[in-house]
Design a protein around this motif. Structure first.
Motif, short mmCIF file in Angstrom:
data_model
loop_
_atom_site.label_atom_id
_atom_site.label_comp_id
_atom_site.label_asym_id
_atom_site.label_seq_id
_atom_site.Cartn_x
_atom_site.Cartn_y
_atom_site.Cartn_z
N CYS A 20 0.75 -1.26 -0.15
CA CYS A 20 0.13 0.10 0.11
C CYS A 20 1.00 1.44 -0.17
O CYS A 20 0.61 2.22 -0.54
N SER A 21 1.94 1.31 0.90
CA SER A 21 2.52 2.48 1.02
C SER A 21 3.62 2.56 -0.48
O SER A 21 3.55 3.83 -0.73
N ARG A 22 3.94 1.47 -0.91
CA ARG A 22 4.64 1.73 -2.16
C ARG A 22 3.80 2.30 -3.39
O ARG A 22 4.23 3.25 -4.08
N SER A 23 2.71 1.59 -3.38
CA SER A 23 1.71 2.20 -4.32
C SER A 23 1.31 3.63 -4.32
O SER A 23 1.11 4.47 -5.14
N VAL A 24 1.06 4.10 -2.87
CA VAL A 24 0.81 5.62 -2.79
C VAL A 24 2.06 6.50 -3.09
O VAL A 24 1.85 7.44 -3.80
N ARG A 25 3.36 5.82 -2.93
CA ARG A 25 4.56 6.73 -3.41
C ARG A 25 4.40 6.63 -5.00
O ARG A 25 4.83 7.83 -5.39
N ILE A 26 4.01 5.69 -5.61
CA ILE A 26 4.16 5.80 -6.86
C ILE A 26 2.96 6.83 -7.62
O ILE A 26 3.18 7.49 -8.48
N LEU A 27 1.73 6.66 -7.03
CA LEU A 27 0.56 7.54 -7.26
C LEU A 27 0.82 8.86 -6.93
O LEU A 27 0.42 9.94 -7.75
N THR A 28 1.69 9.24 -5.91
CA THR A 28 1.83 10.63 -5.75
C THR A 28 2.74 11.04 -6.70
O THR A 28 2.68 12.18 -7.06
N ARG A 29 3.56 10.44 -7.29
CA ARG A 29 4.49 10.86 -8.45
C ARG A 29 3.69 11.14 -9.58
O ARG A 29 3.90 11.99 -10.37
N ILE A 30 2.79 10.09 -9.86
CA ILE A 30 1.83 10.34 -11.20
C ILE A 30 1.00 11.50 -11.10
O ILE A 30 0.52 11.98 -12.09
N ASP A 31 0.46 11.91 -9.95
CA ASP A 31 -0.61 12.64 -9.58
C ASP A 31 -0.01 14.11 -9.48
O ASP A 31 0.07 14.94 -8.52
#
Length: 75
Positions: A20-31
């Motif tokens: 979950c934490s890794r996914s959030v880091r990726i989505l934060t970069r995309i957003d």
């Protein structure tokens, strides 16, 4: 729960889950437009916006916005 005004959708996630934490880091970069706000279910933001049952069993992702009465609309 206190009534807070928060117009940006909040995606609550399990902050103790590595995936979950890794996914959030990726989505934060995309957003890049900053349309989402991420907050761990174990954190202070969840304590303000989420009812206890949602914070006690973080087995799903929760998207929350506040309605006109400053109550969370959970999806």
């Amino acid at each position: 729960m206190t009534n807070q005004t928060h117009q940006i959708p909040i995606l609550f996630y399990d902050g103790e889950c590595a995936l979950c934490s890794r996914s959030v880091r990726i989505l934060t970069r995309i957003d890049r437009a900053k349309k989402l706000y991420f907050a761990p279910i174990q954190g202070e933001t969840a304590g303000v916006y989420l009812p206890d049952p949602y914070r006690e069993s973080p087995d799903t992702a929760i998207l929350s916005q506040l309605d006109a009465d400053a109550q969370p609309v959970l999806r």
